[in-house]
Design an enzyme around this catalytic site. Structure first.
Site, PDB file in Angstrom:
ATOM      1  N   SER A 102       0.831  -1.197   0.000  1.00  0.00           N
ATOM      2  CA  SER A 102       0.000   0.000   0.000  1.00  0.00           C
ATOM      3  C   SER A 102       0.867   1.249   0.000  1.00  0.00           C
ATOM      4  O   SER A 102       1.970   1.257   0.573  1.00  0.00           O
ATOM      5  CB  SER A 102      -0.868  -0.014   1.261  1.00  0.00           C
ATOM      6  OG  SER A 102      -1.465   1.241   1.475  1.00  0.00           O
ATOM      7  N   TYR A 125      -2.202  -1.674  10.933  1.00  0.00           N
ATOM      8  CA  TYR A 125      -2.462  -2.088   9.548  1.00  0.00           C
ATOM      9  C   TYR A 125      -1.285  -1.691   8.645  1.00  0.00           C
ATOM     10  O   TYR A 125      -0.738  -2.509   7.910  1.00  0.00           O
ATOM     11  CB  TYR A 125      -3.771  -1.462   9.025  1.00  0.00           C
ATOM     12  CG  TYR A 125      -3.829  -1.444   7.522  1.00  0.00           C
ATOM     13  CD1 TYR A 125      -4.128  -2.607   6.815  1.00  0.00           C
ATOM     14  CD2 TYR A 125      -3.514  -0.289   6.798  1.00  0.00           C
ATOM     15  CE1 TYR A 125      -4.119  -2.606   5.429  1.00  0.00           C
ATOM     16  CE2 TYR A 125      -3.502  -0.281   5.421  1.00  0.00           C
ATOM     17  CZ  TYR A 125      -3.807  -1.434   4.737  1.00  0.00           C
ATOM     18  OH  TYR A 125      -3.786  -1.439   3.372  1.00  0.00           O
ATOM     19  N   LYS A 155       1.869  -3.962   6.434  1.00  0.00           N
ATOM     20  CA  LYS A 155       2.309  -3.858   5.029  1.00  0.00           C
ATOM     21  C   LYS A 155       3.830  -3.678   4.971  1.00  0.00           C
ATOM     22  O   LYS A 155       4.513  -4.284   4.147  1.00  0.00           O
ATOM     23  CB  LYS A 155       1.587  -2.704   4.326  1.00  0.00           C
ATOM     24  CG  LYS A 155       0.084  -2.943   4.153  1.00  0.00           C
ATOM     25  CD  LYS A 155      -0.204  -4.182   3.309  1.00  0.00           C
ATOM     26  CE  LYS A 155      -1.642  -4.599   3.310  1.00  0.00           C
ATOM     27  NZ  LYS A 155      -1.900  -5.921   2.709  1.00  0.00           N
TER      28      LYS A 155
HETATM   29  C1  UD1 Z   1      -6.979   4.158   3.754  1.00  0.00           C
HETATM   30  C2  UD1 Z   1      -5.634   3.875   4.348  1.00  0.00           C
HETATM   31  C3  UD1 Z   1      -4.838   3.028   3.415  1.00  0.00           C
HETATM   32  C4  UD1 Z   1      -5.549   1.739   3.170  1.00  0.00           C
HETATM   33  C5  UD1 Z   1      -6.936   2.017   2.646  1.00  0.00           C
HETATM   34  C6  UD1 Z   1      -7.640   0.686   2.675  1.00  0.00           C
HETATM   35  C7  UD1 Z   1      -4.957   5.702   5.788  1.00  0.00           C
HETATM   36  C8  UD1 Z   1      -4.114   6.930   5.911  1.00  0.00           C
HETATM   37  N1  UD1 Z   1      -4.926   5.108   4.612  1.00  0.00           N
HETATM   38  O1  UD1 Z   1      -6.767   4.988   2.609  1.00  0.00           O
HETATM   39  O2  UD1 Z   1      -3.595   2.726   3.976  1.00  0.00           O
HETATM   40  O3  UD1 Z   1      -4.821   0.961   2.272  1.00  0.00           O
HETATM   41  O4  UD1 Z   1      -7.632   2.950   3.463  1.00  0.00           O
HETATM   42  O5  UD1 Z   1      -8.970   0.769   2.519  1.00  0.00           O
HETATM   43  O6  UD1 Z   1      -5.614   5.318   6.706  1.00  0.00           O
HETATM   44  N2  UD1 Z   1     -12.776  10.812   3.331  1.00  0.00           N
HETATM   45  C9  UD1 Z   1     -13.747  11.725   3.684  1.00  0.00           C
HETATM   46  N3  UD1 Z   1     -14.943  11.247   4.162  1.00  0.00           N
HETATM   47  C10 UD1 Z   1     -15.190   9.905   4.303  1.00  0.00           C
HETATM   48  C11 UD1 Z   1     -14.191   8.971   3.933  1.00  0.00           C
HETATM   49  C12 UD1 Z   1     -12.987   9.472   3.456  1.00  0.00           C
HETATM   50  O7  UD1 Z   1     -13.571  12.928   3.571  1.00  0.00           O
HETATM   51  O8  UD1 Z   1     -16.284   9.540   4.765  1.00  0.00           O
HETATM   52  C13 UD1 Z   1     -11.489  11.305   2.784  1.00  0.00           C
HETATM   53  C14 UD1 Z   1     -10.284  10.898   3.625  1.00  0.00           C
HETATM   54  O9  UD1 Z   1     -10.031  11.812   4.631  1.00  0.00           O
HETATM   55  C15 UD1 Z   1      -9.198  10.844   2.546  1.00  0.00           C
HETATM   56  C16 UD1 Z   1      -9.944  10.414   1.281  1.00  0.00           C
HETATM   57  O10 UD1 Z   1     -11.308  10.719   1.517  1.00  0.00           O
HETATM   58  O11 UD1 Z   1      -8.666  12.112   2.333  1.00  0.00           O
HETATM   59  C17 UD1 Z   1      -9.807   8.936   0.977  1.00  0.00           C
HETATM   60  O12 UD1 Z   1     -10.128   8.195   2.157  1.00  0.00           O
HETATM   61  P1  UD1 Z   1     -10.217   6.587   2.144  1.00  0.00           P
HETATM   62  O13 UD1 Z   1     -11.068   6.147   1.033  1.00  0.00           O
HETATM   63  O14 UD1 Z   1     -10.591   6.170   3.525  1.00  0.00           O
HETATM   64  O15 UD1 Z   1      -8.748   6.120   1.787  1.00  0.00           O
HETATM   65  P2  UD1 Z   1      -7.356   6.438   2.508  1.00  0.00           P
HETATM   66  O16 UD1 Z   1      -7.531   7.009   3.856  1.00  0.00           O
HETATM   67  O17 UD1 Z   1      -6.558   7.224   1.530  1.00  0.00           O
END
Ligand code: UD1
Length: 339
Positions: A125, A150, A154
């Site tokens: 990841s 988690y 990795k």
């Molecule tokens: C996360 C993990 C990543 C993992 C992946 C697996 C972290 C930093 N990263 O990715 O290591 O492999 O999940 O599923 O934890 N967001 C919102 N509202 C929401 C959900 C997300 O604003 O309800 C934003 C988050 O803050 C982020 C972006 O959307 O900026 C993507 O979030 P998400 O889809 O959860 O992925 P990651 O956090 O990048």
């Protein structure tokens, strides 16, 4: 040629099984159904005309893993997806993550080391980079202290593999995924989050479907152009294809070293607000959202430099963000029986 795909009924695993079968590989799927459904087998068959072999095995059961390799003694290529992936849950229950993600890896490698030559594709990841100093992120950017158990699994997984290839016939490719989204364009398979989705796109599609009141946007005070965090969202079908190319590279002995690492992303960063706008465009739906505080542990931005995957692996992400979001929306509508 038979390939073992662990976690083959999960989100990325199932799409990879489809791409492998369409390239003529025979696939043996191992899955304990802890975060997937046997219905996925039907979805795979509807797309490819063929069901993979299926073994309902928990890879934490070492003797079950040994028996698996006795039963399929001709298998020497493994694509290993089976793992837990919820960051918050890993903080609550670290040992679950070390057992699910590390013990299982060790048992698989123990079986493969008995073979003269073996091939192992590992799901890593972009989380290993933490907040990288420069964008886009290249593979030689330093691995940073993990922010969660988690993420640590990795990093440790990559290290275990790097140690093991030195003294065995195992050759490995570590794929560092950026943010996989979307579903198969047929809407036969896709992501099936259990409970409230933690990831952005399933939360968006469930909100648009009326299952959630509104999307919480985690922070708009990041030093990015619109203040929201930036990620590299890649269509899961493109990601699946990267696995096929990777395993073919090892089988064809085209790898340049016993362990190689590739970023798998699109190279393009999108902010949360840009994701909302793009979703609204492809779905024709207005998406209710609210800005809330940043989520702990989130980085500001992460997007890939994909030059190495493009030139060395010969792989490119082909789908646009709009296509990926449209496929996610089509899938959400299908599973809610409204398509
Ligand atoms: C996360 C993990 C990543 C993992 C992946 C697996 C972290 C930093 N990263 O990715 O290591 O492999 O999940 O599923 O934890 N967001 C919102 N509202 C929401 C959900 C997300 O604003 O309800 C934003 C988050 O803050 C982020 C972006 O959307 O900026 C993507 O979030 P998400 O889809 O959860 O992925 P990651 O956090 O990048």
């Amino acid at each position: 040629m038979k390939i073992l795909v662990t976690g083959g009924l999960g989100f990325i695993g199932s799409h990879t099984v489809v791409e492998l079968q369409s390239k003529g590989f025979d696939v043996v799927v191992v899955d304990n159904l802890s975060n997937s459904s046997p219905e996925v087998l039907k979805g795979i068959e509807n797309i490819t005309g063929k069901q993979p072999f299926f073994e309902n095995i928990d890879l934490r059961d070492k003797s079950a893993v040994q028996n698996l390799f006795k039963k399929y003694s001709d298998i020497n290529s493994v694509i290993h997806f089976a793992a837990s992936k919820a960051v918050g849950e890993s903080v609550e229950n670290p040992l679950l993550y070390y057992e699910n993600n590390i013990s299982t890896l060790v048992y698989l490698l123990q079986e493969l080391q008995a073979k003269k030559e073996a091939h192992f594709i590992f799901s890593s990841s972009c989380t290993v980079y933490g907040q990288a100093e420069t964008m886009p992120i290249t593979e030689d950017a330093p691995v940073q202290l993990a922010m969660s158990p988690y993420g640590n699994t990795k990093q440790i997984g990559e290290e275990i593999i790097s140690d093991v290839v030195k003294v065995t016939g195992i050759h490995s490719i570590l794929l560092r995924y950026f943010n996989p989204i979307g579903a198969h364009p047929s809407a036969e398979i896709g992501e099936l989050p259990i409970g409230v989705p933690q990831n952005l796109v399933p939360f968006i599609t469930q909100t648009a479907m009326g299952l959630r009141k509104e999307l919480s946007v985690f922070g708009n005070d990041y030093p990015t152009p619109d203040g929201t965090a930036i990620r590299d969202y890649i269509h899961v079908v493109d990601l699946a294809k990267a696995h096929v190319v990777a395993v073919q590279r090892l089988i064809g002995k085209n790898n340049l070293s016993k362990v190689e690492t590739f970023n798998v992303g699109t190279g393009k960063g999108s902010s949360v607000l840009e994701m909302i706008t793009a979703f609204e465009k492809v779905s024709g739906q207005k998406l209710p959202y609210r800005i809330v505080d940043r989520r702990g542990g989130d980085v500001m931005e992460a997007y890939a430099n994909t030059a190495k995957a493009n030139s060395v692996l010969g792989w490119n992400a082909e789908s646009s963000l709009e296509e990926a979001l449209a496929s996610a929306w089509k899938w959400e509508q299908k599973i809610r029986n409204k398509a």
